[in-house]
Each structure stands twice: as structure tokens, then as C-alpha cells.
Design a protein around this motif. Structure first.
Motif, PDB file in Angstrom:
ATOM      1  N   ARG A 161     -20.764 -13.331   3.563  1.00  0.00           N
ATOM      2  CA  ARG A 161     -20.979 -14.687   4.080  1.00  0.00           C
ATOM      3  C   ARG A 161     -20.953 -14.720   5.601  1.00  0.00           C
ATOM      4  NH1 ARG A 161     -20.115 -19.061   0.574  1.00  0.00           N
ATOM      5  NH2 ARG A 161     -19.126 -20.264   2.213  1.00  0.00           N
ATOM      6  N   LEU A 162     -20.069 -13.945   6.213  1.00  0.00           N
ATOM      7  CA  LEU A 162     -20.018 -13.907   7.670  1.00  0.00           C
ATOM      8  C   LEU A 162     -21.276 -13.257   8.233  1.00  0.00           C
ATOM      9  CD1 LEU A 162     -18.499 -14.469  10.256  1.00  0.00           C
ATOM     10  CD2 LEU A 162     -17.279 -12.301   9.974  1.00  0.00           C
ATOM     11  N   GLN A 163     -21.794 -12.228   7.555  1.00  0.00           N
ATOM     12  CA  GLN A 163     -23.041 -11.616   8.003  1.00  0.00           C
ATOM     13  C   GLN A 163     -24.184 -12.630   7.981  1.00  0.00           C
ATOM     14  OE1 GLN A 163     -23.998  -8.000   5.905  1.00  0.00           O
ATOM     15  NE2 GLN A 163     -21.925  -7.188   6.050  1.00  0.00           N
ATOM     16  N   LYS A 164     -24.259 -13.402   6.902  1.00  0.00           N
ATOM     17  CA  LYS A 164     -25.321 -14.413   6.813  1.00  0.00           C
ATOM     18  C   LYS A 164     -25.165 -15.475   7.895  1.00  0.00           C
ATOM     19  CE  LYS A 164     -26.051 -13.900   1.824  1.00  0.00           C
ATOM     20  NZ  LYS A 164     -25.941 -14.566   0.500  1.00  0.00           N
ATOM     21  N   PHE A 165     -23.911 -15.868   8.136  1.00  0.00           N
ATOM     22  CA  PHE A 165     -23.660 -16.860   9.185  1.00  0.00           C
ATOM     23  C   PHE A 165     -24.099 -16.335  10.552  1.00  0.00           C
ATOM     24  CE2 PHE A 165     -20.628 -18.138  12.549  1.00  0.00           C
ATOM     25  CZ  PHE A 165     -20.988 -19.469  12.663  1.00  0.00           C
ATOM     26  N   LEU A 166     -23.733 -15.095  10.851  1.00  0.00           N
ATOM     27  CA  LEU A 166     -24.091 -14.529  12.151  1.00  0.00           C
ATOM     28  C   LEU A 166     -25.601 -14.348  12.289  1.00  0.00           C
ATOM     29  CD1 LEU A 166     -21.244 -11.883  12.577  1.00  0.00           C
ATOM     30  CD2 LEU A 166     -21.453 -14.111  13.688  1.00  0.00           C
ATOM     31  N   LEU A 167     -26.283 -14.001  11.187  1.00  0.00           N
ATOM     32  CA  LEU A 167     -27.743 -13.898  11.233  1.00  0.00           C
ATOM     33  C   LEU A 167     -28.378 -15.258  11.509  1.00  0.00           C
ATOM     34  CD1 LEU A 167     -28.400 -11.402   8.289  1.00  0.00           C
ATOM     35  CD2 LEU A 167     -28.739 -10.975  10.734  1.00  0.00           C
ATOM     36  N   GLY A 168     -27.871 -16.293  10.816  1.00  0.00           N
ATOM     37  CA  GLY A 168     -28.382 -17.636  11.065  1.00  0.00           C
ATOM     38  C   GLY A 168     -28.076 -18.108  12.467  1.00  0.00           C
ATOM     39  N   TYR A 169     -26.860 -17.822  12.934  1.00  0.00           N
ATOM     40  CA  TYR A 169     -26.455 -18.250  14.274  1.00  0.00           C
ATOM     41  C   TYR A 169     -27.290 -17.539  15.335  1.00  0.00           C
ATOM     42  CZ  TYR A 169     -23.018 -20.477  17.326  1.00  0.00           C
ATOM     43  OH  TYR A 169     -22.410 -21.295  18.255  1.00  0.00           O
ATOM     44  N   SER A 170     -27.499 -16.231  15.155  1.00  0.00           N
ATOM     45  CA  SER A 170     -28.298 -15.491  16.137  1.00  0.00           C
ATOM     46  C   SER A 170     -29.753 -15.948  16.126  1.00  0.00           C
ATOM     47  CB  SER A 170     -28.209 -13.991  15.860  1.00  0.00           C
ATOM     48  OG  SER A 170     -28.697 -13.680  14.566  1.00  0.00           O
ATOM     49  N   GLY A 171     -30.264 -16.357  14.950  1.00  0.00           N
ATOM     50  CA  GLY A 171     -31.631 -16.867  14.892  1.00  0.00           C
ATOM     51  C   GLY A 171     -31.800 -18.148  15.684  1.00  0.00           C
ATOM     52  N   THR A 172     -30.875 -19.084  15.512  1.00  0.00           N
ATOM     53  CA  THR A 172     -30.952 -20.327  16.291  1.00  0.00           C
ATOM     54  C   THR A 172     -30.782 -20.037  17.777  1.00  0.00           C
ATOM     55  OG1 THR A 172     -28.573 -20.734  15.974  1.00  0.00           O
ATOM     56  CG2 THR A 172     -30.079 -21.706  14.370  1.00  0.00           C
ATOM     57  N   LEU A 183     -18.841 -23.757  10.533  1.00  0.00           N
ATOM     58  CA  LEU A 183     -18.983 -22.783   9.454  1.00  0.00           C
ATOM     59  C   LEU A 183     -18.277 -21.460   9.729  1.00  0.00           C
ATOM     60  CD1 LEU A 183     -22.779 -23.306   8.663  1.00  0.00           C
ATOM     61  CD2 LEU A 183     -20.844 -23.991   7.228  1.00  0.00           C
ATOM     62  N   VAL A 184     -17.762 -21.265  10.948  1.00  0.00           N
ATOM     63  CA  VAL A 184     -17.244 -19.946  11.304  1.00  0.00           C
ATOM     64  C   VAL A 184     -16.044 -19.559  10.442  1.00  0.00           C
ATOM     65  CG1 VAL A 184     -15.844 -20.883  13.196  1.00  0.00           C
ATOM     66  CG2 VAL A 184     -16.486 -18.476  13.207  1.00  0.00           C
ATOM     67  N   GLN A 185     -15.101 -20.481  10.236  1.00  0.00           N
ATOM     68  CA  GLN A 185     -13.921 -20.121   9.456  1.00  0.00           C
ATOM     69  C   GLN A 185     -14.254 -19.997   7.971  1.00  0.00           C
ATOM     70  OE1 GLN A 185     -10.148 -21.816  10.378  1.00  0.00           O
ATOM     71  NE2 GLN A 185     -10.746 -22.445  12.437  1.00  0.00           N
ATOM     72  N   ARG A 186     -15.143 -20.835   7.465  1.00  0.00           N
ATOM     73  CA  ARG A 186     -15.577 -20.712   6.068  1.00  0.00           C
ATOM     74  C   ARG A 186     -16.268 -19.369   5.841  1.00  0.00           C
ATOM     75  NH1 ARG A 186     -20.154 -24.621   3.599  1.00  0.00           N
ATOM     76  NH2 ARG A 186     -18.584 -26.208   4.034  1.00  0.00           N
ATOM     77  N   SER A 187     -17.121 -18.970   6.767  1.00  0.00           N
ATOM     78  CA  SER A 187     -17.885 -17.741   6.602  1.00  0.00           C
ATOM     79  C   SER A 187     -17.003 -16.510   6.670  1.00  0.00           C
ATOM     80  CB  SER A 187     -18.970 -17.655   7.683  1.00  0.00           C
ATOM     81  OG  SER A 187     -19.802 -18.792   7.638  1.00  0.00           O
ATOM     82  N   LYS A 244     -11.013 -13.751  16.805  1.00  0.00           N
ATOM     83  CA  LYS A 244     -11.998 -12.682  16.619  1.00  0.00           C
ATOM     84  C   LYS A 244     -13.264 -13.223  15.963  1.00  0.00           C
ATOM     85  CE  LYS A 244     -12.298  -7.836  15.271  1.00  0.00           C
ATOM     86  NZ  LYS A 244     -11.563  -6.666  14.738  1.00  0.00           N
ATOM     87  N   ALA A 245     -13.111 -14.127  14.992  1.00  0.00           N
ATOM     88  CA  ALA A 245     -14.282 -14.734  14.358  1.00  0.00           C
ATOM     89  C   ALA A 245     -15.090 -15.535  15.363  1.00  0.00           C
ATOM     90  CB  ALA A 245     -13.847 -15.615  13.190  1.00  0.00           C
ATOM     91  N   VAL A 246     -14.395 -16.261  16.237  1.00  0.00           N
ATOM     92  CA  VAL A 246     -15.081 -17.026  17.285  1.00  0.00           C
ATOM     93  C   VAL A 246     -15.814 -16.081  18.234  1.00  0.00           C
ATOM     94  CG1 VAL A 246     -14.724 -18.526  19.282  1.00  0.00           C
ATOM     95  CG2 VAL A 246     -13.524 -19.003  17.148  1.00  0.00           C
ATOM     96  N   THR A 247     -15.195 -14.950  18.556  1.00  0.00           N
ATOM     97  CA  THR A 247     -15.834 -13.991  19.462  1.00  0.00           C
ATOM     98  C   THR A 247     -17.083 -13.395  18.833  1.00  0.00           C
ATOM     99  OG1 THR A 247     -13.646 -13.458  20.358  1.00  0.00           O
ATOM    100  CG2 THR A 247     -15.438 -11.966  20.890  1.00  0.00           C
ATOM    101  N   TRP A 248     -17.042 -13.078  17.526  1.00  0.00           N
ATOM    102  CA  TRP A 248     -18.249 -12.610  16.839  1.00  0.00           C
ATOM    103  C   TRP A 248     -19.342 -13.674  16.894  1.00  0.00           C
ATOM    104  CZ3 TRP A 248     -19.952  -8.080  15.740  1.00  0.00           C
ATOM    105  CH2 TRP A 248     -19.088  -7.029  15.419  1.00  0.00           C
ATOM    106  N   MET A 249     -18.954 -14.928  16.701  1.00  0.00           N
ATOM    107  CA  MET A 249     -19.927 -16.018  16.765  1.00  0.00           C
ATOM    108  C   MET A 249     -20.583 -16.071  18.138  1.00  0.00           C
ATOM    109  SD  MET A 249     -19.208 -20.106  16.198  1.00  0.00           S
ATOM    110  CE  MET A 249     -18.178 -20.241  17.657  1.00  0.00           C
ATOM    111  N   MET A 250     -19.785 -15.913  19.188  1.00  0.00           N
ATOM    112  CA  MET A 250     -20.338 -15.946  20.541  1.00  0.00           C
ATOM    113  C   MET A 250     -21.229 -14.742  20.813  1.00  0.00           C
ATOM    114  SD  MET A 250     -17.172 -17.336  22.792  1.00  0.00           S
ATOM    115  CE  MET A 250     -18.150 -17.020  24.248  1.00  0.00           C
ATOM    116  N   LEU A 251     -20.863 -13.580  20.254  1.00  0.00           N
ATOM    117  CA  LEU A 251     -21.712 -12.403  20.435  1.00  0.00           C
ATOM    118  C   LEU A 251     -23.069 -12.629  19.782  1.00  0.00           C
ATOM    119  CD1 LEU A 251     -21.856  -9.535  21.550  1.00  0.00           C
ATOM    120  CD2 LEU A 251     -20.964  -8.707  19.369  1.00  0.00           C
TER     121      LEU A 251
END
Length: 421
Positions: free
Chosen positions: A11-22, A128-132, A147-154
Motif C-alpha cells: 500500500r505504501l508503494q502504491k501511495f508513493l507511486l501515486g504521489y510521485s505521479g502527481t 493517506l500517508v499513515q494509512r498507507s 520516516k513515512a513523511v520523509t518518504w512522501m517528500m522524497l
């Protein structure tokens, strides 16, 4: 880095893929919109300020409602619909450009539509970051949230970097191709975010009116000294730093007599700095005193603005933008980490939207102010005043002390809290 990504929850991988796409689409937009205004439509500095503000001004109206909607409905569904809306905006400009010449009213209408969709995307997507990451509010360690927030920012900065690299090919590929890339990426991001939706049980407080939900969120922020001070500081950063960045940087690039490639290089240098800072935080953590780090970033920003106002060389400006990006990323990561830790689950989207409202709503006003000042004075003078004001803001917030004294161990929120402690 790839091995770390593969070890993440799916789920976190999917979130990061969606986040990086936007974020990739945003990176394209950051270059394309002002460069269309300067080179295709040939607008002066003041009108460039209006175009840049048109993307940000809808935040003043819709961002808080976007946060309230994400707390009432599944944020995955809200963010998916917002991505589709952004894709439709780029499709509309693509079709219009194929048939007509772009004008100032068209650019402003395009910017407003982008701003409306972004206002609903930002708080729902960040929620969605904590859910993912399968983080349960009140039970996860503070370092895991950070750390989850930092991945989101990356994902955000990496996606923006790719988008800006693509935008640097503006002169070779043309506007239509790049708009088509934006549409395709946003549709893929919408598909990734849609997979994160949950059942109807995630609907909360449906019977309450939006303005009541917004007022509740504002009350939560006001009651907590750290959130109150952090939000005020973000409003200052948006007005002074983002507003100046959006208007003065393309003017400097044009003033050096360079093409879209040089402006994209400046933006890429900024984003490269954000990626370096984010990877560093990912490896070393955000530290036990994030508020003190936010303050130091404000001090560094003031020094960088004054350095740029001295009129560096073309290479010097690229290096200063790199440093500026690193400082901006560190400040954003620390601030967003504090918000994620302090905000109770039932208020998270609203508090995120208030935080972003302060940042991007004031950025719209700052872009207008920077455009006016740069119209009647040199852009370098605008940067000088921004640096001086940043030094003053640093002194005031440091004397106040609430943000300076906050520690990660104090940033714990439990689900269902009625107020932020």
C-alpha cells in the motif's frame, strides 16, 4: 534505495507511486505555466504575477473545504477525483492551444482550474500517508511517522525533478507533447491512489456542515501553541519565500538572456537540493527537536535571499538555488512531520489543509506583491527585502519560543481526541 522500496508495504508503494505521479505533473506545470506566460504570450512582470497567483488564489477559498471533505469522505477517493480534474484541465488547454492562440484570460482561467483541483488534492493525498504505511495513530513511534513523511517528500521532490527535466525539453518537444505527458501521468496517479480507498466505514461526521468542520479544525490549531506558531510561520514563508520564488526566479532567468532550458536548470537545481536534504533526513532522521530545525531553516533562507540579491553569476545562481532547495525541503519536512504527529486522526485532513492554506494562500498574495514590486523596482531589490523580512521573522519566532522548545517526544496524538494537547 531500490531494496528499501521493495521492502515497503504494498500500500505504501502504491501511495508513493501515486504521489510521485502527481508531483511529476506539478514539476511540469511549475516550468510550463510561467514560461508560456513569458515566451508564448509575452507578459510583463505584473501580469506574470497574476498568472502565478491564479493557481494559488483558489487555495484561499477551497483548501479548507478540501480538508473538511477529506475528513468526511475517504481521502483516497477525493484525491483520485482531484487527479482526474487536473488531467481534464491540461486536456482543455491542449485542445485550446491546437485551435487558438493562448491569451492572458485563458492562462488565468487555466490556472484557477488547476488551483481548485489542487486545493482538494493536497490535504486528501497527505492524509493517506499513515494509512498507507499501516501506522495506527497513537500507537506508532514518532520516528516511524517522521520516516513515512520523509518518504512522501522524497516521492514529491523526485517526481518534481523528473517533471522539470521533461519541461526542460520545451523548445524541442513543444507544449502539446508536454501537456499530453501531464494528462497521462495524472491518470496513472489517479489509478494508484484509487486502490487505497477503504469501505464506507471511513466516512466521518457526515451530518455536520462543512463550515462547522472547518471551524473545529481552526479551533484545534489555535488551542495548540506549537501548531499556532508553525501555521503563522508557514504563512510568512508562503508570502515571502514562495511568492518571490514564483515570480522573481523566471524574471532572473529571462534577465540573463537564457531560454527555457536555463530556467528549468534553476528549478532542477532547487529540486536537486530538496532531494539531497530529503535523502539525508531519511538516513539520519529528523531529530528530536524539529521546531528548532524549522527556525534555523528560516535563518538560512534569509541569508540565501540576500546572497541572490547581490546579483550572482549564472553558475552562482544555480548553486544558490541548490542550497535554497535543500533548506526549503528541510523546513517543509520538519513542519509536516510536526503536523502529522500533533494532529488527531479525526482532524488530520483539516489541520493539514489549514497548514497548507497558510502556506499556499499567502503565497498567492506574495506572488502578487512580488510582481508589483518587481514591476516598479529591480527583481534583485525584491529579493533583498525578502531576506531582511526573513531575519526579522526569525528573531520574532525565536523569542516566542513555543516552536523552538517542541520535542518529538511531546508530539503524540491519540485517535478520537477532541482537542490537540
Amino acid at each position: 534505495m531500490n531494496s528499501l522500496f521493495r521492502k515497503m508495504p504494498v500500500r505504501l508503494q502504491k501511495f508513493l507511486l501515486g504521489y510521485s505521479g502527481t508531483s511529476l505533473a506539478t514539476g511540469l506545470q511549475v516550468i510550463l505555466l510561467p514560461w508560456i506566460a513569458l515566451t508564448v504570450v509575452d507578459l510583463p512582470a505584473l501580469q506574470l504575477g497574476w498568472v502565478q497567483a491564479s493557481v494559488l488564489l483558489p487555495n484561499l477559498v477551497f483548501l479548507l473545504f478540501g480538508g473538511a471533505l477529506a475528513d468526511r469522505r475517504d481521502p483516497a477517493l477525493v484525491s483520485t477525483l482531484a487527479c482526474i480534474g487536473l488531467a481534464l484541465c491540461h486536456t482543455a488547454l491542449l485542445l485550446y492551444y491546437a485551435l487558438h492562440m493562448i491569451s492572458l484570460p485563458v492562462l488565468i482561467a487555466y490556472g484557477v482550474c488547476l488551483g481548485v483541483c489542487s486545493a482538494f488534492l493536497q490535504p486528501s493525498r497527505d492524509n493517506l500517508v499513515q494509512r498507507s504505511a499501516h501506522i495506527e495513530p497513537g500507537r506508532a513511534s514518532e520516528s516511524r511517522v517522521q520516516k513515512a513523511v520523509t518518504w512522501m517528500m522524497l516521492a514529491q521532490y523526485g517526481g518534481q525533478a523528473v517533471g522539470m527535466l521533461l519541461a526542460s525539453r520545451f523548445d524541442q518537444w513543444g507544449l502539446q507533447t508536454l501537456l499530453g505527458v501531464q494528462v497521462g501521468v495524472l491518470l496513472l496517479a489517479a489509478a494508484a491512489l484509487f486502490t487505497l480507498r477503504e469501505g464506507a466505514g471511513t466516512v466521518r461526521e457526515v451530518e455536520r456542515r462543512p463550515h462547522t468542520l472547518i471551524l473545529d479544525g481552526l479551533t484545534q490549531v489555535w488551542r495548540h501553541p506549537v501548531l499556532r506558531e508553525l501555521t503563522a510561520l508557514m504563512a510568512f514563508n508562503g508570502f515571502v519565500h514562495i511568492g518571490v520564488f514564483l515570480v522573481v526566479l523566471p524574471l532572473l532567468a529571462e534577465g540573463y538572456g537564457r531560454d527555457a532550458g536555463y530556467y528549468a536548470t534553476l528549478q532542477l537545481a532547487f529540486v536537486a537540493g530538496t532531494v539531497i536534504a530529503t535523502v539525508t533526513m531519511l538516513r539520519r532522521g529528523q531529530g528530536p527537536e524539529p521546531g528548532r530545525g524549522v527556525l534555523m531553516c528560516l535563518l538560512y533562507s534569509a541569508a540565501l535571499l540576500i546572497a541572490i540579491s547581490l546579483g550572482p553569476t549564472q553558475l552562482g545562481l544555480i548553486l544558490l538555488c541548490l542550497c535554497w532547495g535543500a533548506v526549503a525541503a528541510a523546513s517543509a519536512g520538519l513542519g509536516r512531520g510536526i503536523v502529522q504527529l500533533l494532529a488527531p486522526a479525526n482532524y488530520r485532513s483539516r489541520i493539514i489543509s489549514i497548514y497548507q492554506f497558510a502556506l499556499f494562500g499567502s503565497a498567492a498574495l506574495g506572488a502578487l506583491a512580488a510582481g508589483i514590486l518587481s514591476e516598479y523596482a529591480a527583481p534583485l531589490t525584491t529579493l533583498l527585502w525578502a531576506g531582511i523580512l526573513s531575519f526579522i521573522a526569525f528573531a520574532l519566532v525565536a523569542l516566542s519560543g513555543a516552536l523552538r522548545r517542541v520535542r518529538v517526544s511531546d508530539c503524540s496524538a491519540k485517535p478520537g481526541d477532541d482537542q490537540v494537547r
